[in-house]
Design an enzyme around this catalytic site. Structure first.
Site, PDB file in Angstrom:
ATOM      1  N   HIS A  77      43.426 -72.240  78.059  1.00 34.27           N
ATOM      2  CA  HIS A  77      43.127 -70.958  77.419  1.00 34.27           C
ATOM      3  C   HIS A  77      44.370 -70.087  77.454  1.00 34.27           C
ATOM      4  O   HIS A  77      45.284 -70.309  78.257  1.00 34.27           O
ATOM      5  CB  HIS A  77      41.948 -70.274  78.118  1.00 34.27           C
ATOM      6  N   CYS A  88      34.560 -68.713  77.756  1.00 35.52           N
ATOM      7  CA  CYS A  88      33.337 -69.145  78.429  1.00 35.52           C
ATOM      8  C   CYS A  88      32.424 -67.953  78.712  1.00 35.52           C
ATOM      9  O   CYS A  88      32.844 -66.994  79.354  1.00 35.52           O
ATOM     10  CB  CYS A  88      33.692 -69.851  79.745  1.00 35.52           C
ATOM     11  N   ASN A 112      40.724 -69.763  73.471  1.00 39.50           N
ATOM     12  CA  ASN A 112      41.450 -71.009  73.657  1.00 39.50           C
ATOM     13  C   ASN A 112      42.886 -70.869  73.161  1.00 39.50           C
ATOM     14  O   ASN A 112      43.214 -69.949  72.415  1.00 39.50           O
ATOM     15  CB  ASN A 112      40.772 -72.133  72.866  1.00 39.50           C
ATOM     16  N   HIS A 119      42.808 -78.951  78.781  1.00 40.24           N
ATOM     17  CA  HIS A 119      42.080 -77.925  78.044  1.00 40.24           C
ATOM     18  C   HIS A 119      42.556 -76.560  78.547  1.00 40.24           C
ATOM     19  O   HIS A 119      42.271 -76.179  79.687  1.00 40.24           O
ATOM     20  CB  HIS A 119      40.568 -78.082  78.281  1.00 40.24           C
ATOM     21  N   ARG A 134      32.716 -75.843  69.301  1.00 33.92           N
ATOM     22  CA  ARG A 134      32.004 -75.720  70.575  1.00 33.92           C
ATOM     23  C   ARG A 134      32.553 -74.541  71.365  1.00 33.92           C
ATOM     24  O   ARG A 134      32.026 -73.444  71.325  1.00 33.92           O
ATOM     25  CB  ARG A 134      32.073 -77.019  71.376  1.00 33.92           C
ATOM     26  N   ASP A 135      33.657 -74.767  72.046  1.00 34.25           N
ATOM     27  CA  ASP A 135      34.208 -73.712  72.883  1.00 34.25           C
ATOM     28  C   ASP A 135      34.619 -72.503  72.061  1.00 34.25           C
ATOM     29  O   ASP A 135      34.552 -71.365  72.521  1.00 34.25           O
ATOM     30  CB  ASP A 135      35.416 -74.267  73.662  1.00 34.25           C
TER      31      ASP A 135
END
Length: 312
Positions: free
Chosen positions: A211, A242, A251, A209, A17-18
């Site tokens: 980065h 993002c 990430n 979460h 996903r990310d």
């Protein structure tokens, strides 16, 4: 000799996903499913496998429903899907998803850029999303993006994050995800916010979460674990970012987090398999591998058991 990091936290890999959302290529459904099964087979406890964001806005995630449909119920029990509206939950549940990460931003400006509505509108819609998740016998997380800084508004007041976590309309979530969306936080900030949310809101699992934009992804994650987070996110090779947050980069690398925390299922042979899979995936995507642990594993320090080939 074992050097497990305590207290322990469960890793969730968010590559599918990310990790993928800033890439320029749509991976075929079968390739995504292969990656999910490889990671689950290696022992990764949880995955984020896609997003219900509009395909025209985030093209690399356009086949999320197909990926969900290909996975078994047992596999989906360990997988999460990003959602931002009740309708997203409804569509993902119909495909077979059971774990939903309901995400919006602490800052209005980023929420409007990312989701197209105010933060208040997202909060107001959450009870309906919770109800739909419960009707599907599923779990739902409250994910608060820009928990530390916003690309448009700057520093985010921790009290705003705490107020969202304490809002009665978000109470149906079993977990709270605190997202350092831009990777601009430092360990003391992460420790303080995780501690505040853990002690000043209803008791729920805290997920961090992070980065690695400013090189503090692993340090921030360890600070979150020390403060009580029991799930943490990473992506293979540090992939991701993002598309609606200027300044966001990859990430925190899954390999780096695993090397730092050493869960009991992770050993040098598992790292070698993970590095091989990541190298192939990133080559296919035309993306660099930013993982320091992966670089170390490919080094010539053959006396160190974590170097690929040192075990043979």
């Amino acid at each position: 000799m074992t050097f497990a990091y305590t207290p322990a936290a469960e890793l969730r890999d968010v590559t599918l996903r990310d990790g993928l959302q800033l890439t320029g290529k749509l991976l075929p459904t079968e390739r995504k499913v292969e990656t999910a099964r490889t990671l689950l087979g290696l022992g990764v406890p949880a995955l984020e496998i896609g997003s219900m964001a509009r395909p025209d806005l985030v093209p690399p995630l356009a086949n999320t429903l197909e990926v969900i449909a290909e996975l078994t119920p047992d596999e989906l029990a360990r997988c999460w899907v990003w959602v931002a509206t009740p309708r997203h939950v409804e569509k993902a549940a119909a495909a077979g998803a059971r774990n939903f990460q309901y995400c919006f931003s602490a800052s209005d400006s980023h929420n409007r850029a990312n989701i197209g509505r105010s933060t208040e509108d997202s909060v107001a819609a959450m009870p309906a999303a919770v109800r739909l998740a419960q009707e599907a016998s599923g779990s739902i997380q409250l994910c608060i993006a820009t928990s530390f800084t916003c690309p448009f508004e700057g520093a985010v007041d921790p009290e705003r994050v705490i107020a969202i976590a304490n809002d009665a309309r978000t109470a149906g979530a079993g977990d709270i995800v605190l997202a350092d969306t831009l990777g601009q936080a430092v360990p003391v900030q992460v420790r303080e916010l995780v501690t505040a949310v853990r002690t000043r809101t209803p008791q729920r699992r805290i997920v961090f979460h992070g980065h690695d934009t400013w090189g503090l992804g692993v340090a921030n994650t360890l600070a979150a674990i020390d403060a009580g987070a029991t799930m943490v996110d990473g992506a293979l090779g540090g992939l991701g970012g993002c598309p609606f947050a200027p300044g966001a980069s990859g990430n925190t690398a899954t390999e780096d987090l695993l090397f730092a925390t050493r869960p009991d299922w992770f050993d040098p042979a598992t790292l070698a398999e993970l590095v091989d899979h990541t190298d192939a995936l990133l080559a296919e995507l035309g993306e660099p591998n930013r993982s320091k642990a992966a670089q170390g594993a490919r080094s010539k320090a053959a006396a160190f058991e974590w170097v690929v080939g040192a075990q043979s």
